[in-house]
Design a protein around this motif. Structure first.
Motif, PDB file in Angstrom:
ATOM      1  N   ALA A   1       0.821  -1.213   0.000  1.00 27.58           N
ATOM      2  CA  ALA A   1       0.000   0.000   0.000  1.00 27.58           C
ATOM      3  C   ALA A   1       0.855   1.264   0.000  1.00 27.58           C
ATOM      4  O   ALA A   1       0.444   2.305   0.517  1.00 27.58           O
ATOM      5  CB  ALA A   1      -0.956   0.008   1.195  1.00 27.58           C
ATOM      6  N   TRP A   2       2.050   1.173  -0.579  1.00 27.96           N
ATOM      7  CA  TRP A   2       2.888   2.360  -0.724  1.00 27.96           C
ATOM      8  C   TRP A   2       2.375   3.213  -1.880  1.00 27.96           C
ATOM      9  O   TRP A   2       1.871   2.696  -2.879  1.00 27.96           O
ATOM     10  CB  TRP A   2       4.342   1.959  -1.021  1.00 27.96           C
ATOM     11  N   ASP A   3       2.509   4.523  -1.739  1.00 25.32           N
ATOM     12  CA  ASP A   3       2.151   5.416  -2.837  1.00 25.32           C
ATOM     13  C   ASP A   3       3.087   5.193  -4.013  1.00 25.32           C
ATOM     14  O   ASP A   3       4.252   4.829  -3.844  1.00 25.32           O
ATOM     15  CB  ASP A   3       2.239   6.881  -2.396  1.00 25.32           C
ATOM     16  N   ARG A   4       2.568   5.480  -5.214  1.00 25.65           N
ATOM     17  CA  ARG A   4       3.418   5.354  -6.395  1.00 25.65           C
ATOM     18  C   ARG A   4       4.593   6.322  -6.336  1.00 25.65           C
ATOM     19  O   ARG A   4       5.671   6.044  -6.851  1.00 25.65           O
ATOM     20  CB  ARG A   4       2.593   5.595  -7.663  1.00 25.65           C
ATOM     21  N   GLY A   5       4.365   7.484  -5.716  1.00 19.32           N
ATOM     22  CA  GLY A   5       5.460   8.443  -5.580  1.00 19.32           C
ATOM     23  C   GLY A   5       6.582   7.907  -4.715  1.00 19.32           C
ATOM     24  O   GLY A   5       7.760   8.143  -4.996  1.00 19.32           O
ATOM     25  N   GLN A   6       6.238   7.157  -3.639  1.00 19.02           N
ATOM     26  CA  GLN A   6       7.262   6.556  -2.792  1.00 19.02           C
ATOM     27  C   GLN A   6       8.082   5.523  -3.568  1.00 19.02           C
ATOM     28  O   GLN A   6       9.296   5.449  -3.420  1.00 19.02           O
ATOM     29  CB  GLN A   6       6.614   5.890  -1.577  1.00 19.02           C
ATOM     30  N   ILE A   7       7.395   4.730  -4.366  1.00 14.92           N
ATOM     31  CA  ILE A   7       8.093   3.712  -5.153  1.00 14.92           C
ATOM     32  C   ILE A   7       8.948   4.371  -6.231  1.00 14.92           C
ATOM     33  O   ILE A   7      10.094   3.975  -6.478  1.00 14.92           O
ATOM     34  CB  ILE A   7       7.074   2.746  -5.783  1.00 14.92           C
ATOM     35  N   ALA A   8       8.399   5.406  -6.864  1.00 15.84           N
ATOM     36  CA  ALA A   8       9.143   6.098  -7.919  1.00 15.84           C
ATOM     37  C   ALA A   8      10.359   6.827  -7.368  1.00 15.84           C
ATOM     38  O   ALA A   8      11.318   7.080  -8.110  1.00 15.84           O
ATOM     39  CB  ALA A   8       8.236   7.087  -8.647  1.00 15.84           C
ATOM     40  N   LEU A   9      10.355   7.172  -6.066  1.00 14.95           N
ATOM     41  CA  LEU A   9      11.516   7.848  -5.481  1.00 14.95           C
ATOM     42  C   LEU A   9      12.757   6.972  -5.588  1.00 14.95           C
ATOM     43  O   LEU A   9      13.853   7.474  -5.870  1.00 14.95           O
ATOM     44  CB  LEU A   9      11.234   8.194  -4.022  1.00 14.95           C
ATOM     45  N   ALA A  10      12.600   5.667  -5.386  1.00 13.28           N
ATOM     46  CA  ALA A  10      13.742   4.763  -5.512  1.00 13.28           C
ATOM     47  C   ALA A  10      14.275   4.768  -6.935  1.00 13.28           C
ATOM     48  O   ALA A  10      15.490   4.791  -7.167  1.00 13.28           O
ATOM     49  CB  ALA A  10      13.341   3.347  -5.109  1.00 13.28           C
ATOM     50  N   ALA A  11      13.362   4.767  -7.916  1.00 14.26           N
ATOM     51  CA  ALA A  11      13.787   4.826  -9.313  1.00 14.26           C
ATOM     52  C   ALA A  11      14.484   6.143  -9.609  1.00 14.26           C
ATOM     53  O   ALA A  11      15.464   6.189 -10.366  1.00 14.26           O
ATOM     54  CB  ALA A  11      12.591   4.630 -10.234  1.00 14.26           C
ATOM     55  N   SER A  12      14.006   7.225  -8.998  1.00 17.77           N
ATOM     56  CA  SER A  12      14.630   8.540  -9.220  1.00 17.77           C
ATOM     57  C   SER A  12      16.038   8.580  -8.656  1.00 17.77           C
ATOM     58  O   SER A  12      16.970   9.066  -9.300  1.00 17.77           O
ATOM     59  CB  SER A  12      13.770   9.635  -8.581  1.00 17.77           C
ATOM     60  N   VAL A  13      16.206   8.076  -7.428  1.00 16.70           N
ATOM     61  CA  VAL A  13      17.542   8.033  -6.825  1.00 16.70           C
ATOM     62  C   VAL A  13      18.466   7.160  -7.671  1.00 16.70           C
ATOM     63  O   VAL A  13      19.635   7.494  -7.902  1.00 16.70           O
ATOM     64  CB  VAL A  13      17.457   7.506  -5.376  1.00 16.70           C
ATOM     65  N   ASN A  14      17.941   6.044  -8.154  1.00 14.02           N
ATOM     66  CA  ASN A  14      18.715   5.163  -9.018  1.00 14.02           C
ATOM     67  C   ASN A  14      19.207   5.913 -10.247  1.00 14.02           C
ATOM     68  O   ASN A  14      20.389   5.832 -10.618  1.00 14.02           O
ATOM     69  CB  ASN A  14      17.850   3.973  -9.421  1.00 14.02           C
ATOM     70  N   MET A  15      18.328   6.647 -10.892  1.00 14.76           N
ATOM     71  CA  MET A  15      18.694   7.348 -12.122  1.00 14.76           C
ATOM     72  C   MET A  15      19.707   8.453 -11.868  1.00 14.76           C
ATOM     73  O   MET A  15      20.632   8.666 -12.658  1.00 14.76           O
ATOM     74  CB  MET A  15      17.441   7.910 -12.789  1.00 14.76           C
ATOM     75  N   VAL A  16      19.533   9.178 -10.755  1.00 18.44           N
ATOM     76  CA  VAL A  16      20.467  10.264 -10.443  1.00 18.44           C
ATOM     77  C   VAL A  16      21.861   9.706 -10.176  1.00 18.44           C
ATOM     78  O   VAL A  16      22.865  10.192 -10.716  1.00 18.44           O
ATOM     79  CB  VAL A  16      19.954  11.081  -9.245  1.00 18.44           C
ATOM     80  N   LEU A  17      21.959   8.681  -9.331  1.00 15.07           N
ATOM     81  CA  LEU A  17      23.264   8.085  -9.055  1.00 15.07           C
ATOM     82  C   LEU A  17      23.830   7.389 -10.285  1.00 15.07           C
ATOM     83  O   LEU A  17      25.041   7.352 -10.484  1.00 15.07           O
ATOM     84  CB  LEU A  17      23.155   7.090  -7.901  1.00 15.07           C
TER      85      LEU A  17
END
Length: 417
Positions: A22-38
């Protein structure tokens, strides 16, 4: 290929993690965002580190880091676990194997056909999607989201072993000359001070307008390709009633045509002005994004296939022209400069991944996202002709030359400091 597959998996995990925790999509997408930045920020340091310790050690270590992050992800229970394992560990490991890695290898091993080879190596990441993504989507549907993650971890470990056994740092290590070279090229001594060199190259490049223009173009490029597609395409298609397997298959098909487009773009870059090619690619991409809200549906239609084909052909076609412009402008420092430009690409990708998912939560649809990104591509197409492709030369000893005083590549003498 292996690193490329890892970038697409967050899109497959978004819906299962949302349903299970039941995590928000924004919470899940944050991991993808950090992945892309690094993924982007690691690249220039990895390029400089490879000049010091060799590409074999860097590539092997990166694959081991990626495998560790994937295995740890199977035990997550909190959103921050996903950010740490998939965002930080896999992002940093994958960043060592970006197009900066391809640009560096191409510059060392090839004198002729560099554009074509760069395009072929760029296509490898999307070929990885073709081979793995449908299988991983099928595993998510029939077993659990952890199954594809474990599969990828094992694949990374296998490839790490192959890299360690077979990859060589320089043609001289294999007793051959670079392709197209006039004679044998000795292996240069290790470059000292990888971190210092990376930062000094950035400082010197940041004083030139070409760097900022290329970085700006790649911010928009990242936002309109992997940033939105790799983490939001499957959820967007799911909103229209399409099954996860079908959506992943379309994304895999994008990878097929991205591979073809990358190779074709490399061939064209060897023959035409890279600036005009960039203008064309961004213009075509804008048209596809504007059309997407009208063609996306629950079924795979001819118009949706047409979108996949055209969008795929220009997906990573921008990479060979930008690498060529960077090599001409910054010489031996070109791979490191491109690493920083690629970091800008990933910043745009990370922002787009998070903001796209957040916009979906707010508006209940992705249509506004596709339109906004189409406008961004129009701006990039209009800006691309302003890039200056003048050839410059860097200093491999660790000090970048001043671009306005450097000597033409291949002039026969060392570049002035």
């Amino acid at each position: 290929m292996t690193a490329g597959v890892f970038t697409t998996v967050p899109g497959l995990l978004a819906t299962p993690l949302h349903d299970q925790y039941a995590w928000d999509r924004g919470q899940i997408a944050l991991a993808a965002s950090v992945n892309m930045v690094l993924f982007g920020l690691t690249a220039p340091f990895a390029a400089a580190l490879a000049d010091r310790v060799g590409v074999r050690r860097v590539a092997t270590g990166a694959l081991l880091l990626v495998a560790a992050g994937a295995l740890l992800t199977t035990g997550l229970s909190q959103p921050w676990h996903l950010v740490l394992y998939w965002g930080v560990l896999i992002g940093a490991g994958g960043g060592c194997l970006t197009m900066s890695f391809a640009a560096q290898l191409t510059g060392v091993w090839f004198v002729r056909r560099r554009g074509l080879v760069t395009g072929a190596l760029g296509a490898a990441a999307h070929l990885g999607q073709l081979l793995f993504l449908p299988l991983l989507a099928w595993a998510v549907d029939h077993y659990h989201w952890r199954a594809p993650v474990v599969t990828l971890a094992l694949a990374a470990l296998v490839v790490a072993a192959l890299v360690w056994l077979s990859l060589r740092d320089h043609p001289a290590d294999a007793g051959v000359s670079p392709y197209g070279a006039q004679g044998f090229v000795p292996k240069p001594p290790p470059a000292a001070g990888a971190v210092r060199r990376t930062l000094s190259v950035l400082l010197a490049a940041s004083r030139t307008g070409t760097f900022w223009l290329l970085a700006g173009l790649f911010v928009l490029c990242g936002a309109t390709t992997n940033g939105i597609m790799w983490s939001n395409w499957v959820p967007s298609a799911h909103d229209h009633g399409m099954r996860t397997t079908a959506a992943a298959s379309l994304l895999s098909l994008v990878g097929v045509f991205s591979s073809l487009g990358a190779v074709l773009s490399g061939w064209l870059t060897d023959r035409f002005d890279p600036r005009r090619l960039l203008c064309l690619y961004f213009a075509v991409r804008a048209l596809t994004l504007f059309a997407l809200p009208a063609v996306l549906s629950a079924r795979i239609t001819p118009s949706l296939i047409a979108f996949v084909v055209v969008y795929g052909l220009v997906d990573v076609a921008t990479v060979p022209p930008v690498i060529a412009l960077g090599r001409r402008a910054y010489g031996d420092d070109g791979p490191i400069v491109f690493g920083w430009v690629n970091a800008a690409h990933q910043l745009g990708a990370g922002a787009s991944s998070f903001l796209g998912a957040a916009a979906r939560d707010v508006f209940g649809t992705y249509d506004v996202v596709w339109t906004a990104l189409g406008v961004a591509c129009v701006a990039a197409a209009l800006s691309a002709p302003a890039a200056r492709p003048g050839r410059r030369h860097g200093d491999r000893r660790g000090r970048p030359t001043r671009p306005d005083r450097a000597r033409h590549v291949g002039s026969g003498g060392p570049a002035p400091s």
